[in-house]
Design a protein around this motif. Structure first.
Motif, short mmCIF file in Angstrom:
data_model
loop_
_atom_site.label_atom_id
_atom_site.label_comp_id
_atom_site.label_asym_id
_atom_site.label_seq_id
_atom_site.Cartn_x
_atom_site.Cartn_y
_atom_site.Cartn_z
N ALA A 44 0.84 -1.20 0.00
CA ALA A 44 0.00 0.00 0.00
C ALA A 44 0.87 1.25 0.00
CB ALA A 44 -0.93 0.00 1.21
N GLU A 45 1.94 1.22 0.81
CA GLU A 45 2.86 2.36 0.86
C GLU A 45 3.53 2.57 -0.49
OE1 GLU A 45 6.78 3.93 3.32
OE2 GLU A 45 5.98 1.94 3.73
N THR A 46 3.98 1.49 -1.10
CA THR A 46 4.62 1.57 -2.42
C THR A 46 3.65 2.10 -3.46
OG1 THR A 46 6.02 -0.31 -1.84
CG2 THR A 46 5.87 0.25 -4.17
N HIS A 47 2.42 1.58 -3.42
CA HIS A 47 1.40 2.01 -4.38
C HIS A 47 1.12 3.52 -4.25
CE1 HIS A 47 -0.54 -0.88 -6.99
NE2 HIS A 47 -1.62 -0.10 -7.05
N LEU A 48 1.03 3.99 -3.01
CA LEU A 48 0.76 5.42 -2.79
C LEU A 48 1.93 6.29 -3.24
CD1 LEU A 48 -1.04 5.28 0.66
CD2 LEU A 48 -2.01 6.13 -1.48
N LYS A 49 3.15 5.79 -3.08
CA LYS A 49 4.31 6.56 -3.54
C LYS A 49 4.37 6.62 -5.05
CE LYS A 49 7.24 5.92 0.51
NZ LYS A 49 8.44 5.26 1.06
N GLN A 50 3.97 5.53 -5.70
CA GLN A 50 3.98 5.49 -7.16
C GLN A 50 2.83 6.29 -7.76
OE1 GLN A 50 3.84 1.29 -7.96
NE2 GLN A 50 6.06 1.02 -7.72
N HIS A 51 1.73 6.36 -7.06
CA HIS A 51 0.53 7.07 -7.53
C HIS A 51 0.08 8.05 -6.43
CE1 HIS A 51 0.30 4.04 -10.69
NE2 HIS A 51 0.37 3.10 -9.75
N PRO A 52 0.67 9.23 -6.37
CA PRO A 52 0.39 10.17 -5.27
C PRO A 52 -1.07 10.60 -5.14
CG PRO A 52 2.26 10.92 -6.59
CD PRO A 52 1.67 9.75 -7.29
N ASN A 53 -1.83 10.53 -6.23
CA ASN A 53 -3.25 10.93 -6.17
C ASN A 53 -4.18 9.75 -5.97
OD1 ASN A 53 -2.79 13.71 -6.48
ND2 ASN A 53 -2.63 13.49 -8.69
N LEU A 54 -3.64 8.59 -5.73
CA LEU A 54 -4.47 7.39 -5.57
C LEU A 54 -5.45 7.53 -4.42
CD1 LEU A 54 -5.10 4.47 -6.39
CD2 LEU A 54 -3.32 3.73 -4.78
N TRP A 55 -5.00 8.11 -3.31
CA TRP A 55 -5.89 8.25 -2.16
C TRP A 55 -7.09 9.13 -2.48
CZ3 TRP A 55 -6.93 12.89 0.24
CH2 TRP A 55 -6.11 13.97 -0.09
N LYS A 56 -6.89 10.15 -3.33
CA LYS A 56 -8.00 11.03 -3.72
C LYS A 56 -9.02 10.27 -4.56
CE LYS A 56 -5.17 15.22 -3.89
NZ LYS A 56 -4.63 16.27 -4.76
N GLU A 57 -8.51 9.46 -5.49
CA GLU A 57 -9.40 8.66 -6.34
C GLU A 57 -10.19 7.67 -5.50
OE1 GLU A 57 -6.73 6.90 -9.18
OE2 GLU A 57 -5.96 8.86 -9.81
N GLN A 58 -9.50 7.03 -4.56
CA GLN A 58 -10.16 6.05 -3.69
C GLN A 58 -11.16 6.72 -2.75
OE1 GLN A 58 -9.84 2.72 -3.98
NE2 GLN A 58 -8.58 3.19 -5.76
N LEU A 59 -10.84 7.93 -2.33
CA LEU A 59 -11.72 8.66 -1.43
C LEU A 59 -13.08 8.92 -2.09
CD1 LEU A 59 -11.53 9.85 1.44
CD2 LEU A 59 -10.96 12.03 0.40
#
Length: 175
Positions: A44-59
């Motif tokens: 999850a940490e690696t994924h978030l570092k590779q895709h910095p806006n992923l949390w916004k999309e998931q939110l």
């Protein structure tokens, strides 16, 4: 507003922001949970570092009708508790001669009553109607324009477009 409950109206302004923050925290926890379940903690940490806006999309995906219901429950609970534990103290503060609210004026006037009666968003005509209701039929359009100009200068309202105004929320003010 319909009950002319000044304490409840003030608390509604405050509670909505707190409930929004709490609900957002829950949604962020849900996003973190989903990412950890799907990819593991390190993944999850690696994924978030590779895709910095992923949390916004998931939110956006966790903004469900159920989460809106959670917001309502939190807001209602906060409001009920605030009124249960603090209503008397807030009412006493409003009645106090020393209480100035969001401005430093010592004596409230008829314009203050007009301001309180207006909706959060209002038109010039609504301001005119409320002015006539409070001050009488002799109120001129120029007087209402001056009143609105003073409110703008005091930071109480902003003009949205010609003839339309919105009150400015002063959450840090009051009780």
């Amino acid at each position: 507003m319909m009950n002319d409950d000044k304490v409840m109206a003030r608390q509604c302004f405050r509670v909505c922001v707190t409930a929004q923050r709490m609900t957002c925290c829950l949604m962020l926890c849900k996003v973190a949970e989903q990412l950890i379940q799907k990819h593991g903690l390190n993944g999850a940490e690696t994924h978030l570092k590779q895709h910095p806006n992923l949390w916004k999309e998931q939110l956006l995906k966790v903004q469900t009708p159920q989460m809106l219901e959670v917001y309502d429950v939190i807001a209602d609970s906060l409001l009920e508790n605030a009124l249960h534990f603090f209503r008397d103290r807030i009412e006493n503060a409003f009645r106090s001669r020393d209480y100035a609210g969001c401005n430093d004026r010592q004596r409230p006037g008829k314009n203050d009553s007009i301001f309180e009666r207006l909706d959060f968003e209002f038109t010039f005509e609504q301001a005119m109607q409320n002015s006539v209701a409070m001050k009488g039929a002799g109120v001129s359009r120029n007087q209402v324009h001056q009143m609105l100009k003073n409110w703008k200068k005091q930071g109480l309202i902003v003009q949205m477009e010609s003839g339309r105004y919105r009150k400015v929320e002063h959450i840090e003010c009051g009780v």
